[in-house]
Design a protein around this motif. Sequence first.
Motif, PDB file in Angstrom:
ATOM      1  N   GLU A 129     -11.139   9.060   1.029  1.00 26.50           N
ATOM      2  CA  GLU A 129     -10.005   8.414   0.399  1.00 26.50           C
ATOM      3  C   GLU A 129      -9.164   7.605   1.386  1.00 26.50           C
ATOM      4  OE1 GLU A 129      -7.704  11.231  -1.759  1.00 26.50           O
ATOM      5  OE2 GLU A 129      -9.354  11.841  -3.064  1.00 26.50           O
ATOM      6  N   ALA A 130      -9.550   7.588   2.649  1.00 26.24           N
ATOM      7  CA  ALA A 130      -8.810   6.819   3.647  1.00 26.24           C
ATOM      8  C   ALA A 130      -8.936   5.333   3.341  1.00 26.24           C
ATOM      9  CB  ALA A 130      -9.349   7.117   5.042  1.00 26.24           C
ATOM     10  N   PRO A 131      -7.901   4.540   3.652  1.00 32.58           N
ATOM     11  CA  PRO A 131      -7.986   3.096   3.404  1.00 32.58           C
ATOM     12  C   PRO A 131      -9.025   2.446   4.304  1.00 32.58           C
ATOM     13  CG  PRO A 131      -6.019   3.630   4.660  1.00 32.58           C
ATOM     14  CD  PRO A 131      -6.606   4.937   4.238  1.00 32.58           C
ATOM     15  N   ALA A 132      -9.429   1.238   3.946  1.00 32.03           N
ATOM     16  CA  ALA A 132     -10.454   0.533   4.710  1.00 32.03           C
ATOM     17  C   ALA A 132     -10.023   0.269   6.141  1.00 32.03           C
ATOM     18  CB  ALA A 132     -10.802  -0.781   4.012  1.00 32.03           C
ATOM     19  N   ALA A 133      -8.739   0.043   6.354  1.00 28.95           N
ATOM     20  CA  ALA A 133      -8.196  -0.179   7.690  1.00 28.95           C
ATOM     21  C   ALA A 133      -6.737   0.268   7.689  1.00 28.95           C
ATOM     22  CB  ALA A 133      -8.323  -1.636   8.103  1.00 28.95           C
ATOM     23  N   LEU A 134      -6.229   0.531   8.894  1.00 29.86           N
ATOM     24  CA  LEU A 134      -4.906   1.144   9.009  1.00 29.86           C
ATOM     25  C   LEU A 134      -4.264   0.686  10.306  1.00 29.86           C
ATOM     26  CD1 LEU A 134      -3.336   3.456   7.384  1.00 29.86           C
ATOM     27  CD2 LEU A 134      -4.244   5.010   9.109  1.00 29.86           C
ATOM     28  N   LEU A 135      -3.030   0.195  10.242  1.00 22.67           N
ATOM     29  CA  LEU A 135      -2.247  -0.116  11.435  1.00 22.67           C
ATOM     30  C   LEU A 135      -1.122   0.895  11.542  1.00 22.67           C
ATOM     31  CD1 LEU A 135      -1.537  -1.948  13.853  1.00 22.67           C
ATOM     32  CD2 LEU A 135      -0.120  -3.313  12.274  1.00 22.67           C
ATOM     33  N   TYR A 169       3.995   6.003  12.270  1.00 21.94           N
ATOM     34  CA  TYR A 169       4.212   5.610  10.872  1.00 21.94           C
ATOM     35  C   TYR A 169       3.354   4.394  10.528  1.00 21.94           C
ATOM     36  CZ  TYR A 169       7.757   9.098  10.174  1.00 21.94           C
ATOM     37  OH  TYR A 169       8.392  10.301  10.033  1.00 21.94           O
ATOM     38  N   VAL A 170       2.879   4.380   9.289  1.00 21.86           N
ATOM     39  CA  VAL A 170       1.939   3.347   8.855  1.00 21.86           C
ATOM     40  C   VAL A 170       2.672   2.020   8.649  1.00 21.86           C
ATOM     41  CG1 VAL A 170       0.287   2.647   7.083  1.00 21.86           C
ATOM     42  CG2 VAL A 170       0.447   5.059   7.758  1.00 21.86           C
ATOM     43  N   ALA A 171       2.235   0.988   9.357  1.00 14.47           N
ATOM     44  CA  ALA A 171       2.819  -0.348   9.237  1.00 14.47           C
ATOM     45  C   ALA A 171       2.035  -1.241   8.288  1.00 14.47           C
ATOM     46  CB  ALA A 171       2.889  -1.005  10.613  1.00 14.47           C
ATOM     47  N   TRP A 172       0.756  -0.950   8.135  1.00 11.07           N
ATOM     48  CA  TRP A 172      -0.093  -1.755   7.250  1.00 11.07           C
ATOM     49  C   TRP A 172      -1.326  -0.931   6.905  1.00 11.07           C
ATOM     50  CZ3 TRP A 172      -5.190  -3.193   7.950  1.00 11.07           C
ATOM     51  CH2 TRP A 172      -5.703  -4.151   7.047  1.00 11.07           C
ATOM     52  N   ALA A 173      -1.821  -1.089   5.686  1.00 14.09           N
ATOM     53  CA  ALA A 173      -3.046  -0.404   5.269  1.00 14.09           C
ATOM     54  C   ALA A 173      -3.679  -1.204   4.151  1.00 14.09           C
ATOM     55  CB  ALA A 173      -2.743   1.018   4.790  1.00 14.09           C
ATOM     56  N   GLY A 174      -5.001  -1.159   4.080  1.00 15.56           N
ATOM     57  CA  GLY A 174      -5.636  -1.831   2.962  1.00 15.56           C
ATOM     58  C   GLY A 174      -7.038  -2.338   3.248  1.00 15.56           C
ATOM     59  N   GLU A 175      -7.471  -3.245   2.397  1.00 18.92           N
ATOM     60  CA  GLU A 175      -8.792  -3.853   2.481  1.00 18.92           C
ATOM     61  C   GLU A 175      -8.771  -4.997   3.498  1.00 18.92           C
ATOM     62  OE1 GLU A 175     -11.441  -2.666   0.984  1.00 18.92           O
ATOM     63  OE2 GLU A 175     -10.229  -1.067   0.104  1.00 18.92           O
ATOM     64  N   HIS A 196       0.845  -1.193   0.000  1.00 12.83           N
ATOM     65  CA  HIS A 196       0.000   0.000   0.000  1.00 12.83           C
ATOM     66  C   HIS A 196       0.886   1.251   0.000  1.00 12.83           C
ATOM     67  CE1 HIS A 196      -3.039   2.949   1.216  1.00 12.83           C
ATOM     68  NE2 HIS A 196      -3.954   2.047   0.874  1.00 12.83           N
ATOM     69  N   PRO A 197       0.531   2.286  -0.760  1.00  9.64           N
ATOM     70  CA  PRO A 197       1.382   3.487  -0.835  1.00  9.64           C
ATOM     71  C   PRO A 197       1.561   4.214   0.487  1.00  9.64           C
ATOM     72  CG  PRO A 197      -0.728   3.810  -1.974  1.00  9.64           C
ATOM     73  CD  PRO A 197      -0.610   2.361  -1.686  1.00  9.64           C
ATOM     74  N   LEU A 198       0.687   3.999   1.450  1.00  8.44           N
ATOM     75  CA  LEU A 198       0.837   4.653   2.749  1.00  8.44           C
ATOM     76  C   LEU A 198       1.843   3.952   3.654  1.00  8.44           C
ATOM     77  CD1 LEU A 198      -2.773   5.717   3.850  1.00  8.44           C
ATOM     78  CD2 LEU A 198      -0.864   7.203   3.221  1.00  8.44           C
ATOM     79  N   VAL A 199       2.154   2.698   3.390  1.00 12.83           N
ATOM     80  CA  VAL A 199       3.049   1.954   4.266  1.00 12.83           C
ATOM     81  C   VAL A 199       4.433   2.606   4.284  1.00 12.83           C
ATOM     82  CG1 VAL A 199       4.261  -0.237   4.612  1.00 12.83           C
ATOM     83  CG2 VAL A 199       1.827  -0.218   4.049  1.00 12.83           C
ATOM     84  N   GLY A 200       4.915   2.901   5.476  1.00 17.82           N
ATOM     85  CA  GLY A 200       6.209   3.566   5.640  1.00 17.82           C
ATOM     86  C   GLY A 200       6.115   5.072   5.741  1.00 17.82           C
ATOM     87  N   ALA A 201       4.934   5.619   5.454  1.00 14.82           N
ATOM     88  CA  ALA A 201       4.744   7.070   5.522  1.00 14.82           C
ATOM     89  C   ALA A 201       4.216   7.471   6.892  1.00 14.82           C
ATOM     90  CB  ALA A 201       3.766   7.519   4.441  1.00 14.82           C
TER      91      ALA A 201
END
Length: 516
Positions: free
Chosen positions: A481-487, A493-499, A423-428
């Motif tokens: 536009e936020a992902p369905a879920a976010l860790l 910092y984002v460790a995981w994001a997605g459906e 996911h493009p948010l991971v690491g951001a």
Amino acid sequence: MPDPAIGPQPRAAGYPFDYDVVIAGAGPAGLMLAAEVQAGGASVILFERLTEIAPILKAGTLTRPGIEALYRRGLLPALRRAQAAKEWSGSFLATRRPDGTSALPRFAGHFAAISLNAEMLDESDPDLAGLCPPDLVVLVHQKQVEALLAEHAAALGVPVRRGVAVTGFEQDAEGVTVTTGRGPIRCGWLVGCDGGRSTVRKLAGFDFPGTAPEITAYHAVADIAGGADLEIGWHASTTGVYVNDPPRRRITTIAFDGAPADRDTPATAAELQASIRYVTGADVTVTGITSLTRFTDNTRQATTYRRGRVLLAGDAAHVHPPFGGQGLNLSLGDAMNLGWKLAATARGTAPEGLLDTYPAERHPIGAWVLDWTRAQIALMRPDRHARALREVVGDLARTVDGATYFAKKISGVGQRYQLPGDHPLVGASTPDYELADGSRIADHLHDGRALLLDPSGTRQDLAVPYRDRLRTVTTAPVDGEAPAALLVRPDGYVAWAGEPDRDTLDQALRTWLGAP
């Protein structure tokens, strides 16, 4: 089990350690790190050789990562109060547009003493568009940051021993025995946050390569007679560069005459006066000094930030000239990244290799900052080649693309880590989404735990075993536009994001928080 509403409680000192972690140095890195370790559930003590916060003027600017770190720990109100206390900051903040369309002040900083005009910024750039709570703060002195961090650490129960220096240590496979001015202390981990001339770094044998200095610079708040003809702002001369700020009585001179013969002797008014005359050509007289510091462009970085049970953070790990306050912000980032990992390691909940991700993630960012300052030194040199190149870079800085590039780099809005995930948010740095209940993501990170944003509520069973390390939020973001879920990791910092993919979320939880 710890109350999941407040997270893990610091372990009591005792056998086999007096404290899990000993930190040397109570500057921004040491204070922030101590608070993070304590919030993460490990016991910590902080030693500082100075008896009080140094009153001299240092960094006066916070970049986005630094502000976000403090914001995520609930310190934004304190930052705004500190900013309001600076009598000169109002004129800068008043330049923000009334409709809030500018995410940065009109003056967007400088690169190599080339001022950036924020009127040239591309405000359609996603990193600059809009106005978030962290954008309300930028002009805060380092000593103010240290003061509010000292209050923050004290509120968490961190013992700070001022006037006590760490003078030596011996580490073994089980721990570290630290020698201090008040006797030995046994701990699991020792962190050197004791500045550019770090005792911990030297005694531990860290390699500290880099580039030797070629400038001597002075930064002062002073009364100056005969300076009426000095131009205001940043200017290059035939011998160096200077910035003159009469309303705040501030002046900085950068002379390319080599490093001072004796860097240990405090700077004097006579030295400042001589440097102003040399760099500007003006026949000035320094009649009074409120604050005076001398610095060079000595630029070095430890090859690693960890040797066994000894780690480095802040200026102990990297030194460079202080243009743009990057050192303060780099130190806060080090502490935010290391604190939760070190606490989890001390508590025994960390997954294998977690602590080694600290140097892996922070060393590249430190290296970038060092090269960023080296590039500025190269453009400040008074030789003809450098001045010709300076004209080219100045032209680029006066374009929309150029100004936007420099402003984004200076502000740190694009800073990220290379983490596993598609996911493009991971690491951001996690976007500070506003949630349907009026709260924001940062409001749920104050206690230093990780955060699972799960509006569907379908992943709660995965989160339950981590309740001492993880907060779950099921309120949906307002942003479509936020992902369905976010860790989100404890450092924001984002460790995981997605459906809804339970397998990848389960793997991310194990990767960053350990076994359930």
